[in-house]
Write an enzyme that holds these catalytic residues in place. Structure first.
Site, PDB file in Angstrom:
ATOM      1  N   TRP A 285     -37.569  -9.067 -59.826  1.00 15.29           N
ATOM      2  CA  TRP A 285     -36.718  -8.505 -58.763  1.00 15.29           C
ATOM      3  C   TRP A 285     -36.652  -6.986 -58.853  1.00 15.29           C
ATOM      4  O   TRP A 285     -36.612  -6.294 -57.842  1.00 15.29           O
ATOM      5  CB  TRP A 285     -35.308  -9.089 -58.855  1.00 15.29           C
ATOM      6  N   HIS A 286     -36.672  -6.464 -60.068  1.00 17.82           N
ATOM      7  CA  HIS A 286     -36.504  -5.026 -60.254  1.00 17.82           C
ATOM      8  C   HIS A 286     -37.737  -4.209 -59.892  1.00 17.82           C
ATOM      9  O   HIS A 286     -37.621  -3.009 -59.650  1.00 17.82           O
ATOM     10  CB  HIS A 286     -36.081  -4.714 -61.691  1.00 17.82           C
ATOM     11  N   GLY A 287     -38.890  -4.828 -59.851  1.00 18.15           N
ATOM     12  CA  GLY A 287     -40.043  -4.030 -59.472  1.00 18.15           C
ATOM     13  C   GLY A 287     -41.365  -4.748 -59.691  1.00 18.15           C
ATOM     14  O   GLY A 287     -41.461  -5.691 -60.483  1.00 18.15           O
TER      15      GLY A 287
END
Length: 436
Positions: A285-287
């Site tokens: 989700w973060h990258g």
């Protein structure tokens, strides 16, 4: 309607094209919600739920991960597929999770589908939290979308909260970013002390940056009559990693807890299978980068270890040791989070372990530490729930409450003035979570 118009203008100011993607997402999920409500408990309900969730994840996958996927396919199979260069729409990670939570809650009959597209669009496009969270669930503001009452104390609280968030960002986070970039951005020339120093500065930077934005979002929301849930609860006072994630980015961790953790695809071992799936998803989700996947599984491993040890046994360990352990794990984690280049990440691990080529400490390390001592002390102090403690004590006496309220108003005004002055000549320094 006024709030919807200005929210759309706010988003279009940064995303003049991708605003149509957000509007399409709103239309798809609004329609799916109506179908779910009409065919509750029947095949139409399940089909609409699945279709909406697949659409949401597909849009997120195309715009956020397609380049990463193609790059890895090329590397793995020696292909030469053109790598798509797609600019990431602002806030897509946040508003996608909002729509997914809405659809699933409708399916589970936790909320009633919103029949007014205008009201649903307000929920999705509400500008205070649209571009960088927190992830606001429909159930949290369902009643306030329909009807809300704004009192003077809400406006006062909101303004104070906005000032607090702006102060965190401009006065603390932006200054810490200089330290982090100086030492982590040049990791090949950093000493062991410098690598740890940079990782700690970066961890504090992310906290004050993201919690600062959350404060601004919560404050602006309150001014307009919305009560958003807290997104941070003094995470650095934690004594273990499980507690840290109960206090850090709460809206994300609770989303995965409620919608992914107990997904029934692992059979009898879904407790641990779901755990690692959650942390894999948290990293992704973060990258779109391997370091985020490593970062997610890294935390999943420590949460798994703590689960196996058990809460009762962990509490038997001396508090000092638990604090040292948790902070070491946390700040190494921030180092993993910083380096998208795996070669530099390997250098970081080598350096913090004492096997770097530049020794333990250098003159520039000492100079930076001395020059930034007051900043670091203030940052550490602000990690503790001092404001909450003062408020709790002052609320017990009318006079002290009035004094504290007046002091808070003066402090907020002073912060707004100082931050405004600092921002006049500042270069662009956006909130870190804008890129997620």
């Amino acid at each position: 309607m006024v709030l919807i118009i200005f929210s759309l203008i706010f988003y279009a100011w940064g995303e003049p094209v991708y605003i149509f993607l957000m509007l399409l997402t709103a239309a798809v999920n609004y329609t799916a919600g109506l179908i779910i409500g009409k065919y509750q408990g029947k095949k139409g309900d399940t089909a609409a739920t699945a279709a909406a969730v697949v659409y949401d994840l597909l849009m997120l996958g195309i715009f956020k991960y397609s380049g990463f996927i193609v790059e890895n396919i090329n590397a793995l199979f020696s292909c030469s597929i053109p790598v798509p260069d797609i600019r990431l729409p602002i806030g897509i990670s946040f508003y996608t999770f909002q729509t997914i939570s809405y659809i699933i809650d409708c399916h589970w009959e936790k909320v009633k589908p919103q029949k007014s597209f205008r009201n649903f669009l307000l929920f999705l496009s509400l500008f205070p939290q649209l571009v960088a969270g927190p992830i606001v669930r429909y159930s949290t503001i369902e009643k306030e979308i329909e009807s809300r009452k704004i009192e003077l104390r809400d406006i006062s609280y909101g303004l104070n909260r906005v000032a607090l968030g702006l102060g965190k960002k401009v006065l603390i986070a932006n200054q810490l970013s200089i330290i982090a970039d100086n030492f982590l951005g040049n990791i090949s020339n950093s000493t062991m002390f410098g690598a740890w120093y940079g990782a700690i500065a970066y961890g504090l930077q992310i906290f004050f940056d993201f919690s600062g934005y959350s404060d601004i979002a919560i404050g602006l929301g309150r001014i307009f009559g919305f009560h958003f849930d807290e997104n941070f609860n003094h995470p650095f006072i934690c004594k273990d990693i499980t507690e840290f994630w109960q206090r850090w980015h709460i809206s994300l961790s609770t989303f995965f807890r409620d919608y992914v953790l107990y997904i029934p695809i692992f059979g009898k071992r879904r407790k641990y299978g779901g755990l690692f799936l959650v942390w894999l998803c948290t990293g992704i989700w973060h990258g779109a980068s391997w370091n985020f996947i490593i970062w997610g599984l890294y935390y999943g491993l420590f949460v798994f270890i703590e689960m196996k040890i058990g809460k009762k046994n962990i509490k038997k360990i001396p508090v000092v040791i638990r604090h040292i352990y948790s902070k070491l794990v946390i700040f190494i984690g921030f180092g993993i989070f910083y380096f998208e280049n795996l070669g530099k990440l390997a250098t970081f691990f080598k350096t913090i372990s004492g096997f770097g080529k530049n020794g333990f400490i250098a003159v520039q390390d000492r100079i930076s530490l001395i020059n930034n001592m007051y900043l670091l002390i203030i940052a550490v102090i602000c990690c503790f729930p001092i404001i909450n403690s003062i408020k709790t004590i002052s609320d017990k006496h009318f006079v002290s409450k009035a004094v504290i309220s007046s002091a808070a108003a003066v402090a907020s005004a002073l912060i707004l003035v100082v931050t405004s002055i600092m921002l006049v000549d500042a270069t662009t320094n956006p909130f870190l979570y804008f890129r997620f």
